[in-house]
Design a protein around this motif. Sequence first.
Motif, PDB file in Angstrom:
ATOM      1  N   CYS A  66       0.835  -1.205   0.000  1.00  0.00           N
ATOM      2  CA  CYS A  66       0.000   0.000   0.000  1.00  0.00           C
ATOM      3  C   CYS A  66       0.870   1.255   0.000  1.00  0.00           C
ATOM      4  O   CYS A  66       0.608   2.208  -0.719  1.00  0.00           O
ATOM      5  CB  CYS A  66      -0.916   0.010   1.221  1.00  0.00           C
ATOM      6  N   HIS A  74       1.213   9.464  -5.337  1.00  0.00           N
ATOM      7  CA  HIS A  74       1.622  10.812  -4.888  1.00  0.00           C
ATOM      8  C   HIS A  74       2.575  11.446  -5.893  1.00  0.00           C
ATOM      9  O   HIS A  74       2.416  12.596  -6.289  1.00  0.00           O
ATOM     10  CB  HIS A  74       2.281  10.697  -3.514  1.00  0.00           C
ATOM     11  N   ARG A 169      -5.639  13.700   1.494  1.00  0.00           N
ATOM     12  CA  ARG A 169      -4.396  13.327   0.806  1.00  0.00           C
ATOM     13  C   ARG A 169      -3.184  13.592   1.674  1.00  0.00           C
ATOM     14  O   ARG A 169      -2.317  12.731   1.835  1.00  0.00           O
ATOM     15  CB  ARG A 169      -4.268  14.084  -0.514  1.00  0.00           C
TER      16      ARG A 169
HETATM   17  C1  HEM Z   1      -8.469   0.664   3.164  1.00  0.00           C
HETATM   18  C2  HEM Z   1      -7.237   0.980   2.868  1.00  0.00           C
HETATM   19  C3  HEM Z   1      -6.836   2.130   1.991  1.00  0.00           C
HETATM   20  C4  HEM Z   1      -7.563   2.836   1.101  1.00  0.00           C
HETATM   21  C5  HEM Z   1      -9.003   2.628   0.715  1.00  0.00           C
HETATM   22  C6  HEM Z   1      -6.699   3.883   0.541  1.00  0.00           C
HETATM   23  C7  HEM Z   1      -7.124   4.821  -0.379  1.00  0.00           C
HETATM   24  C8  HEM Z   1      -6.293   5.752  -0.959  1.00  0.00           C
HETATM   25  C9  HEM Z   1      -6.714   6.710  -1.960  1.00  0.00           C
HETATM   26  C10 HEM Z   1      -8.131   6.878  -2.484  1.00  0.00           C
HETATM   27  C11 HEM Z   1      -5.636   7.439  -2.303  1.00  0.00           C
HETATM   28  C12 HEM Z   1      -5.554   8.540  -3.368  1.00  0.00           C
HETATM   29  C13 HEM Z   1      -5.634   9.878  -2.749  1.00  0.00           C
HETATM   30  C14 HEM Z   1      -5.711  10.955  -3.802  1.00  0.00           C
HETATM   31  O1  HEM Z   1      -4.880  10.994  -4.676  1.00  0.00           O
HETATM   32  O2  HEM Z   1      -6.630  11.755  -3.728  1.00  0.00           O
HETATM   33  C15 HEM Z   1      -4.528   6.958  -1.519  1.00  0.00           C
HETATM   34  C16 HEM Z   1      -3.287   7.484  -1.577  1.00  0.00           C
HETATM   35  C17 HEM Z   1      -2.278   7.076  -0.769  1.00  0.00           C
HETATM   36  N1  HEM Z   1      -2.311   6.060   0.169  1.00  0.00           N
HETATM   37 FE1  HEM Z   1      -3.891   4.928   0.637  1.00  0.00          FE
HETATM   38  N2  HEM Z   1      -5.461   3.779   1.086  1.00  0.00           N
HETATM   39  C18 HEM Z   1      -5.492   2.721   1.978  1.00  0.00           C
HETATM   40  C19 HEM Z   1      -4.479   2.258   2.750  1.00  0.00           C
HETATM   41  C20 HEM Z   1      -3.221   2.811   2.728  1.00  0.00           C
HETATM   42  C21 HEM Z   1      -2.126   2.324   3.535  1.00  0.00           C
HETATM   43  C22 HEM Z   1      -2.201   1.139   4.483  1.00  0.00           C
HETATM   44  C23 HEM Z   1      -1.046   3.119   3.266  1.00  0.00           C
HETATM   45  C24 HEM Z   1       0.374   3.084   3.802  1.00  0.00           C
HETATM   46  C25 HEM Z   1       0.834   2.421   4.700  1.00  0.00           C
HETATM   47  C26 HEM Z   1      -1.478   4.113   2.278  1.00  0.00           C
HETATM   48  C27 HEM Z   1      -0.682   5.106   1.758  1.00  0.00           C
HETATM   49  C28 HEM Z   1      -1.079   6.000   0.772  1.00  0.00           C
HETATM   50  C29 HEM Z   1      -0.224   7.045   0.206  1.00  0.00           C
HETATM   51  C30 HEM Z   1       1.225   7.331   0.585  1.00  0.00           C
HETATM   52  C31 HEM Z   1      -0.993   7.726  -0.747  1.00  0.00           C
HETATM   53  C32 HEM Z   1      -0.583   8.933  -1.617  1.00  0.00           C
HETATM   54  C33 HEM Z   1      -1.261  10.163  -1.092  1.00  0.00           C
HETATM   55  C34 HEM Z   1      -0.951  11.362  -1.975  1.00  0.00           C
HETATM   56  O3  HEM Z   1      -1.218  11.315  -3.182  1.00  0.00           O
HETATM   57  O4  HEM Z   1      -0.437  12.339  -1.440  1.00  0.00           O
HETATM   58  N3  HEM Z   1      -2.808   3.898   1.986  1.00  0.00           N
HETATM   59  N4  HEM Z   1      -4.961   5.937  -0.705  1.00  0.00           N
END
Ligand code: HEM
Length: 422
Positions: A66, A74, A169
């Motif tokens: 993830c 990002h 975000r």
């Molecule tokens: C149910 C679990 C998860 C869901 C549904 C989820 C959902 C998302 C979504 C929708 C984004 C895109 C955000 C955007 O661009 O607007 C995102 C970005 C991200 N997620 Fe997750 N995530 C989950 C778990 C995790 C976990 C466990 C981690 C790290 C340990 C993680 C780290 C990140 C990072 C670093 C980004 C980039 C954010 C950015 O663009 O600045 N996520 N996630």
Amino acid sequence: MTLCTTPPERTSVTRPLDRVLGARLPDPPDALRRGPFREGSFPSPLHTERRASRVGVWLGSGFVVCFLTGLISHWVQQPPSWFVWPASPVWLYRVTQGTHVMVGLALVPLLLVKLWTVYPKLFSWPPARTPAQVVARVSVLVLVGAAVFQLLTGLLNISQWYPFGFSFRAAHYWTGWIAVGAVLTHVGAFAPQIARGLARRGTAAADGEGDGEEDGEEDGAVSRRAFVAAAVLGTGAVALTQWGQTISPLAQVSVLAPRIPGYGPQGLPVNQTGAGAGVTETAVDPAWRLVVEGPTRLELTLADLQAFPQHTERLPIACVEGWSSDADWTGPRLRDVLDAAGLDRGTVVHVESLQTGGSYRVSTVAGPHSASAKTLLALRLNGQELALDHGYPVRLIAPNRPGAMQTKWLARIAPGAAGVGS
Ligand code: HEM
């Protein structure tokens, strides 16, 4: 990710720390040993190091996956100067962000199983014998807190429910670093227990922990089979009811998926509608023009755009929320229009929308995408004139790009620096 809270063995990591901290903390008075702290409060033979380690391997791997896929998302949106995201293969972001959300969703039941396996250790007595053990316990709290925060905010975000007053975000991004840092710290601090747990074979007895019969039921205790079945069924249920938003053959059974491929106006799901973007009037205004800044400044009508050579490409909308859906797009190539404005092939451009606000009003099209023959200014979708909710009169559609950056209701295209306005 073992979440073990049994005081860690003295390893090369803690010995200097113990020496530095040195002090043997006084044991709390026995009178405080009540409720869950009482000896034998948790009879189930399933709260074992072996089980914790095994589920931990899946959980830890899932968090790393993830984190890495999230980091890619990002960087695609806010590219550091060294980062170049390719225009092909057209499906790459679909796979990375689809994986991000699918694995993230599967982590939810796994984390619950894990917390159930180890929660009795939160009540071991005494809670800590040395300052080093206090630090270890705090690291477990940080790990649990970050893990729960990531999964909860992620779940709420893809359900398009934003009860939190902070930027999803930014908070999700930075907590991602904390979560992965805490996972690595945890694995380092509890390496002996993890190794021992993973080395164990077969039965509960082999665990040397918990004196239950093999697979036998103890009064009120969950059997090993039931435990494994719960973990597998829980994760399986999430996969079946959610993953169809990314893996289209599962679409029919994914009853909880926020979006289903192929469903929506013109056969494509919509996140931001024309009404939501505030363009219901400006997009249909006869005076509308697409302005293209360049050595030759252009003000193009819809008819002008239709006069360019038209191309059709099958490209996915791959949403940051993990869903994706293929469609056939028709319109002039972006590079042909930039060429007509006297701009060099591969010029980095900013694409602006009629949209009145929002963090995705402007997006940057970097060199590989602006030069790609597959990047279109789409006028038609699946053989029909673009619907308002899909970006009428004209929208950007490029290969291998987050859906949020496939800017709709275009107003202006201008050369600009990479990484700005994404
Ligand atoms: C149910 C679990 C998860 C869901 C549904 C989820 C959902 C998302 C979504 C929708 C984004 C895109 C955000 C955007 O661009 O607007 C995102 C970005 C991200 N997620 Fe997750 N995530 C989950 C778990 C995790 C976990 C466990 C981690 C790290 C340990 C993680 C780290 C990140 C990072 C670093 C980004 C980039 C954010 C950015 O663009 O600045 N996520 N996630």
